[in-house]
Design a protein around this motif. Structure first.
Motif, PDB file in Angstrom:
ATOM      1  N   GLY A  19       0.820  -1.220   0.000  1.00  0.00           N
ATOM      2  CA  GLY A  19       0.000   0.000   0.000  1.00  0.00           C
ATOM      3  C   GLY A  19       0.846   1.259   0.000  1.00  0.00           C
ATOM      4  O   GLY A  19       1.626   1.486   0.910  1.00  0.00           O
ATOM      5  N   GLY A  20       0.679   2.059  -1.065  1.00  0.00           N
ATOM      6  CA  GLY A  20       1.493   3.282  -1.206  1.00  0.00           C
ATOM      7  C   GLY A  20       0.703   4.537  -0.894  1.00  0.00           C
ATOM      8  O   GLY A  20       0.779   5.524  -1.623  1.00  0.00           O
ATOM      9  N   ALA A  23       0.893   6.288   4.833  1.00  0.00           N
ATOM     10  CA  ALA A  23       1.823   5.574   5.705  1.00  0.00           C
ATOM     11  C   ALA A  23       2.909   4.865   4.881  1.00  0.00           C
ATOM     12  O   ALA A  23       4.109   4.997   5.173  1.00  0.00           O
ATOM     13  N   SER A  46       1.391  -1.702  -4.760  1.00  0.00           N
ATOM     14  CA  SER A  46       0.390  -0.674  -4.551  1.00  0.00           C
ATOM     15  C   SER A  46      -0.748  -0.825  -5.565  1.00  0.00           C
ATOM     16  O   SER A  46      -0.513  -1.114  -6.734  1.00  0.00           O
ATOM     17  N   LEU A  57      -9.936  15.455  -2.190  1.00  0.00           N
ATOM     18  CA  LEU A  57     -10.829  14.698  -3.079  1.00  0.00           C
ATOM     19  C   LEU A  57     -12.147  15.443  -3.363  1.00  0.00           C
ATOM     20  O   LEU A  57     -12.617  15.435  -4.514  1.00  0.00           O
ATOM     21  N   PRO A  58     -12.753  16.115  -2.366  1.00  0.00           N
ATOM     22  CA  PRO A  58     -13.994  16.849  -2.680  1.00  0.00           C
ATOM     23  C   PRO A  58     -13.783  17.897  -3.775  1.00  0.00           C
ATOM     24  O   PRO A  58     -14.698  18.193  -4.536  1.00  0.00           O
ATOM     25  N   GLY A  86      -0.562  -3.603  -8.172  1.00  0.00           N
ATOM     26  CA  GLY A  86      -1.415  -4.759  -7.902  1.00  0.00           C
ATOM     27  C   GLY A  86      -1.912  -4.740  -6.478  1.00  0.00           C
ATOM     28  O   GLY A  86      -1.657  -3.795  -5.728  1.00  0.00           O
ATOM     29  N   SER A 134      -7.740   1.890   4.487  1.00  0.00           N
ATOM     30  CA  SER A 134      -9.097   1.506   4.857  1.00  0.00           C
ATOM     31  C   SER A 134     -10.030   1.578   3.649  1.00  0.00           C
ATOM     32  O   SER A 134      -9.665   2.085   2.591  1.00  0.00           O
ATOM     33  N   LYS A 152     -13.828   7.553  -1.553  1.00  0.00           N
ATOM     34  CA  LYS A 152     -12.475   7.320  -1.043  1.00  0.00           C
ATOM     35  C   LYS A 152     -11.436   7.285  -2.158  1.00  0.00           C
ATOM     36  O   LYS A 152     -10.249   7.359  -1.897  1.00  0.00           O
ATOM     37  N   THR A 198     -15.885  13.731   5.373  1.00  0.00           N
ATOM     38  CA  THR A 198     -16.104  13.240   4.006  1.00  0.00           C
ATOM     39  C   THR A 198     -17.457  13.714   3.462  1.00  0.00           C
ATOM     40  O   THR A 198     -17.530  14.374   2.427  1.00  0.00           O
ATOM     41  N   LEU A 297      -7.952  -6.988   3.739  1.00  0.00           N
ATOM     42  CA  LEU A 297      -6.746  -7.834   3.834  1.00  0.00           C
ATOM     43  C   LEU A 297      -6.414  -8.119   5.304  1.00  0.00           C
ATOM     44  O   LEU A 297      -5.990  -9.218   5.655  1.00  0.00           O
ATOM     45  N   GLY A 328      -1.035   3.584   9.929  1.00  0.00           N
ATOM     46  CA  GLY A 328      -2.115   4.205   9.158  1.00  0.00           C
ATOM     47  C   GLY A 328      -3.485   3.667   9.564  1.00  0.00           C
ATOM     48  O   GLY A 328      -3.660   3.112  10.655  1.00  0.00           O
ATOM     49  N   PRO A 363      -8.018   7.706  12.552  1.00  0.00           N
ATOM     50  CA  PRO A 363      -7.581   7.362  11.196  1.00  0.00           C
ATOM     51  C   PRO A 363      -7.468   8.604  10.318  1.00  0.00           C
ATOM     52  O   PRO A 363      -8.383   8.934   9.567  1.00  0.00           O
ATOM     53  N   THR A 364      -6.376   9.306  10.435  1.00  0.00           N
ATOM     54  CA  THR A 364      -6.185  10.514   9.618  1.00  0.00           C
ATOM     55  C   THR A 364      -4.843  10.457   8.892  1.00  0.00           C
ATOM     56  O   THR A 364      -3.909   9.767   9.319  1.00  0.00           O
ATOM     57  N   GLN A 366      -2.808  12.826   8.739  1.00  0.00           N
ATOM     58  CA  GLN A 366      -1.824  13.461   9.619  1.00  0.00           C
ATOM     59  C   GLN A 366      -1.062  12.414  10.444  1.00  0.00           C
ATOM     60  O   GLN A 366       0.157  12.459  10.553  1.00  0.00           O
ATOM     61  N   ALA A 368      -1.141   8.975   9.786  1.00  0.00           N
ATOM     62  CA  ALA A 368      -0.586   7.918   8.923  1.00  0.00           C
ATOM     63  C   ALA A 368       0.792   8.315   8.398  1.00  0.00           C
ATOM     64  O   ALA A 368       1.739   7.514   8.406  1.00  0.00           O
TER      65      ALA A 368
HETATM   66  C1  LIG Z   1     -12.614  12.344   1.348  1.00  0.00           C
HETATM   67  C2  LIG Z   1     -11.585  12.197   2.428  1.00  0.00           C
HETATM   68  C3  LIG Z   1     -11.083  13.321   3.051  1.00  0.00           C
HETATM   69  C4  LIG Z   1     -10.115  13.199   4.042  1.00  0.00           C
HETATM   70  N1  LIG Z   1      -9.623  14.339   4.637  1.00  0.00           N
HETATM   71  C5  LIG Z   1      -8.654  14.246   5.560  1.00  0.00           C
HETATM   72  C6  LIG Z   1      -8.088  15.423   6.141  1.00  0.00           C
HETATM   73  O1  LIG Z   1      -8.505  16.544   5.825  1.00  0.00           O
HETATM   74  N2  LIG Z   1      -7.079  15.265   7.040  1.00  0.00           N
HETATM   75  C7  LIG Z   1      -6.598  14.035   7.400  1.00  0.00           C
HETATM   76  O2  LIG Z   1      -5.658  13.961   8.208  1.00  0.00           O
HETATM   77  N3  LIG Z   1      -7.133  12.904   6.889  1.00  0.00           N
HETATM   78  C8  LIG Z   1      -8.137  12.972   5.977  1.00  0.00           C
HETATM   79  N4  LIG Z   1      -8.675  11.823   5.436  1.00  0.00           N
HETATM   80  C9  LIG Z   1      -8.232  10.513   5.959  1.00  0.00           C
HETATM   81  C10 LIG Z   1      -6.986  10.041   5.261  1.00  0.00           C
HETATM   82  O3  LIG Z   1      -7.213   9.966   3.874  1.00  0.00           O
HETATM   83  C11 LIG Z   1      -6.575   8.670   5.767  1.00  0.00           C
HETATM   84  O4  LIG Z   1      -6.511   8.658   7.163  1.00  0.00           O
HETATM   85  C12 LIG Z   1      -5.215   8.280   5.201  1.00  0.00           C
HETATM   86  O5  LIG Z   1      -5.297   8.200   3.806  1.00  0.00           O
HETATM   87  C13 LIG Z   1      -4.717   6.960   5.774  1.00  0.00           C
HETATM   88  O6  LIG Z   1      -3.464   6.671   5.235  1.00  0.00           O
HETATM   89  P1  LIG Z   1      -3.045   5.155   4.951  1.00  0.00           P
HETATM   90  O7  LIG Z   1      -1.660   5.191   4.430  1.00  0.00           O
HETATM   91  O8  LIG Z   1      -3.357   4.308   6.111  1.00  0.00           O
HETATM   92  O9  LIG Z   1      -4.064   4.696   3.822  1.00  0.00           O
HETATM   93  P2  LIG Z   1      -4.242   5.249   2.341  1.00  0.00           P
HETATM   94  O10 LIG Z   1      -3.722   6.616   2.214  1.00  0.00           O
HETATM   95  O11 LIG Z   1      -5.662   5.006   1.999  1.00  0.00           O
HETATM   96  O12 LIG Z   1      -3.309   4.295   1.498  1.00  0.00           O
HETATM   97  C14 LIG Z   1      -3.534   2.931   1.370  1.00  0.00           C
HETATM   98  C15 LIG Z   1      -3.036   2.535  -0.008  1.00  0.00           C
HETATM   99  O13 LIG Z   1      -2.955   1.135  -0.086  1.00  0.00           O
HETATM  100  C16 LIG Z   1      -3.567   0.695  -1.293  1.00  0.00           C
HETATM  101  N5  LIG Z   1      -4.041  -0.665  -1.023  1.00  0.00           N
HETATM  102  C17 LIG Z   1      -5.145  -1.040  -0.350  1.00  0.00           C
HETATM  103  N6  LIG Z   1      -5.193  -2.374  -0.269  1.00  0.00           N
HETATM  104  C18 LIG Z   1      -4.094  -2.852  -0.900  1.00  0.00           C
HETATM  105  C19 LIG Z   1      -3.594  -4.158  -1.151  1.00  0.00           C
HETATM  106  N7  LIG Z   1      -4.246  -5.239  -0.707  1.00  0.00           N
HETATM  107  N8  LIG Z   1      -2.453  -4.283  -1.850  1.00  0.00           N
HETATM  108  C20 LIG Z   1      -1.785  -3.188  -2.295  1.00  0.00           C
HETATM  109  N9  LIG Z   1      -2.217  -1.914  -2.084  1.00  0.00           N
HETATM  110  C21 LIG Z   1      -3.351  -1.765  -1.384  1.00  0.00           C
HETATM  111  C22 LIG Z   1      -4.688   1.702  -1.515  1.00  0.00           C
HETATM  112  O14 LIG Z   1      -5.098   1.708  -2.852  1.00  0.00           O
HETATM  113  C23 LIG Z   1      -3.978   2.984  -1.119  1.00  0.00           C
HETATM  114  O15 LIG Z   1      -3.219   3.475  -2.191  1.00  0.00           O
HETATM  115  C24 LIG Z   1      -9.642  11.915   4.432  1.00  0.00           C
HETATM  116  C25 LIG Z   1     -10.149  10.782   3.793  1.00  0.00           C
HETATM  117  C26 LIG Z   1     -11.110  10.917   2.808  1.00  0.00           C
HETATM  118  C27 LIG Z   1     -11.634   9.678   2.123  1.00  0.00           C
END
Ligand SMILES: Cc1cc2nc3c(=O)[nH]c(=O)nc-3n(C[C@H](O)[C@H](O)[C@H](O)COP(=O)(O)OP(=O)(O)OC[C@H]3O[C@@H](n4cnc5c(N)ncnc54)[C@H](O)[C@@H]3O)c2cc1C
Length: 494
Positions: A19-20, A23, A46, A57-58, A86, A134, A152, A198, A297, A328, A363-364, A366, A368
């Motif tokens: 996951g890219g 985090a 990723s 995104l909005p 993938g 998530s 998302k 969201t 997963l 994350g 779960p933000t 910030q 992650a």
């Molecule tokens: C509309 C919206 C607005 C938001 N606004 C804010 C904000 O203003 N401030 C804030 O702090 N947070 C905000 N968030 C929350 C923030 O997006 C998440 O908390 C953050 O993205 C989490 O980071 P992460 O690295 O855990 O996951 P993600 O950033 O979601 O990254 C996970 C990555 O893993 C990939 N993936 C998933 N499953 C697999 C797999 N099995 N194999 C390979 N790759 C995979 C995904 O495609 C994705 O690219 C918002 C979220 C949304 C949806």
């Protein structure tokens, strides 16, 4: 297909990141800097070839920004990492392998260009970083999976923009009869479920945009489109506290948004949603922003979970494993800046507490992003470079853009509204967005947004089926979790 390492890689331990997103990306960025090239091979699997800056995104749905403005190209930003596009669909913790499903034209559903079944690849790892983020939390509400759209992914944002424009077109050509009028109103009603950031940002920004462009249709005026924001909680933007939440709600209601609190939906179908108070709202657009749950997963791993997230220690090491870390939205990271909670009585309450007895980090992005950096330091320490440390970060606050000149922000706990909040919100996003090229694109788009008329063109590039949550967020490609993990009292939710 088995994975074979090139000669060049022989002997170097492999760090595999799943996951890219925030985090995973920041973990790799730090590992590239910290680890000498001969210490380890860095590999990323990723689902997308970009890091998605979700907080904006909005603005993609509302057309202020182009989708690529908020997509940070992984291959350009991570020069030392071998990136594989993938999904990891399974992990064998004993054999230290991951199963990778690569996309074909039928996406992840098993067929390649020439119609041949695609075979998964098995990838070996020595250190594993689980950062798959998530997915939309759906609950089991009849019709939601088939008729609601999550918010998302870029796919969902692009689709929703086109879809809302299409509804304006269809509404405009409804006949001038009682039945035609009813259909017209249905097409012009958008229901968003979830008044967290969201759903609220989506409704606020889309309403502003559609109000600006709706007059371009013959029979539709800016006031004809009805926006409904529904939440089971009694507040809008509860993350911001009561004062800013009230301010956001007052603004939305002043703009004509129908905010309904203390209710949620019991079912959705092709033509309407039904609320828990019995109200039926005819609609052609349902947007689902009712929270998130860890990537499916995570539930397949058979490891300890807290509220569906992987239990990790303060150094982000996954409980019950060796050489596996997580961060994350997928991880239950203890928030060491908050006091420990007393031992909880019910299983639901116990599930809200992390490995240490502290509450979970929210779960933000910030968190992650910062967890990713600490995780990298600790993975490097396991390879003999530097020392590990615990994750600790005091929240810097939140920002929410409400479209036009409106926003609410709480930098370091100071509540702001209006123009000042808008300035803080945009400044925050510009510095938080990764990479100078993306920052420049976004800054220019914002400047042009004030100078040029709003755009309203449909590309219709994404078929409806691809924009449903299961497909857009690829939630149906994992094996079922072990039965004992689906027991009640351990809900797969954040
Ligand atoms: C509309 C919206 C607005 C938001 N606004 C804010 C904000 O203003 N401030 C804030 O702090 N947070 C905000 N968030 C929350 C923030 O997006 C998440 O908390 C953050 O993205 C989490 O980071 P992460 O690295 O855990 O996951 P993600 O950033 O979601 O990254 C996970 C990555 O893993 C990939 N993936 C998933 N499953 C697999 C797999 N099995 N194999 C390979 N790759 C995979 C995904 O495609 C994705 O690219 C918002 C979220 C949304 C949806």
């Amino acid at each position: 297909m088995a994975d074979s390492r090139s000669d060049d890689d022989a002997g170097r331990p492999r760090v595999l990141v799943v996951g890219g997103g925030f985090a995973g990306f920041y973990a790799l960025k730090r590992l590239e800097r910290k680890l000498p090239a001969d210490t380890a091979e860095l590999m990323l699997v990723s689902a997308t070839d970009y890091l998605l800056y979700t907080p904006l995104l909005p603005e993609v749905a509302a057309g202020t920004l182009d989708p690529r403005d908020i997509a940070v190209p992984l291959r350009q930003a991570l020069r030392r990492t071998h990136t594989v596009l993938g999904h990891v669909t399974a992990i064998d913790l004993n054999r230290r392998t991951a199963t990778v499903l690569q996309p074909g034209p039928d996406h992840y559903h098993g067929t390649s260009n020439d119609g041949v079944e695609t075979e998964p690849t098995i990838v070996n790892w020595d250190r594993l970083v689980l950062t798959p983020g998530s997915v939309s939390r759906q609950f089991e509400i009849p019709g939601v999976a088939e008729h609601a759209h999550g918010f998302k992914t870029l796919t969902e944002a692009i689709y929703l923009r086109d879809h809302v424009l299409e509804q304006l077109d269809v509404a405009d050509s409804c006949p001038n009869t009682p039945a035609g009028d009813a259909e017209r109103q249905r097409r012009l009603t958008v229901v968003a479920v979830g008044a967290g950031y969201t759903g609220t940002e989506f409704v606020a920004q889309m309403q502003r945009w559609v109000k600006t462009v709706a007059g371009r249709w013959d029979r539709t005026g800016p006031k004809d489109v009805l926006w409904v924001l529904v939440d089971v909680a009694e507040a809008v933007l509860p993350e911001f506290g009561p004062r800013l939440g009230r301010s956001a709600m007052t603004l939305l209601r002043k703009r004509g948004v129908d905010v309904r609190l203390g209710v949620t939906i019991t079912s959705a179908d092709e033509t309407a949603v039904t609320l828990t108070n019995g109200d039926v709202i005819p609609t052609g657009t349902v947007v689902w922003g009712a929270g998130v749950a860890a990537s499916p997963l995570i539930a397949t791993l058979g490891l300890p979970l807290s509220r569906g997230r992987l239990v990790v220690d303060p150094e982000l090491r996954v409980s019950g494993t060796e050489n596996v870390w997580s961060a994350g939205d997928a991880a239950a990271v203890p928030d060491l800046t908050k006091p420990e909670m007393p031992p909880a009585a019910g299983s639901e309450a116990a599930a809200a507490i992390a490995s240490t007895g502290h509450p979970l980090c929210p779960p933000t992005a910030q968190h992650a992003q910062r967890q990713g950096k600490v995780l990298a330091r600790n993975v490097a320490a396991s390879l003999g470079v530097g020392n590990s440390r615990a994750y600790r970060h005091r929240d810097l606050g939140l920002v929410a853009d409400l479209g036009g000149y409106a926003a609410v922000a709480k930098p370091l706990g100071v509540p702001l509204t209006g123009l000042l909040a808008k300035a803080v919100t945009r400044a925050y996003h510009l510095q938080a967005l990764t990479g100078v090229p993306n920052r420049i694109r976004v800054a220019v788009a914002w400047a042009l947004g004030y100078a040029l008329p709003a755009q309203a063109v449909q590309l219709s590039a994404i078929p409806r089926a691809d924009a449903l949550m299961t497909r857009a967020q690829a939630t149906d490609i994992y094996p079922d979790p072990p039965l004992e993990l689906s027991r009640p009292g351990s809900p797969p939710a954040l």
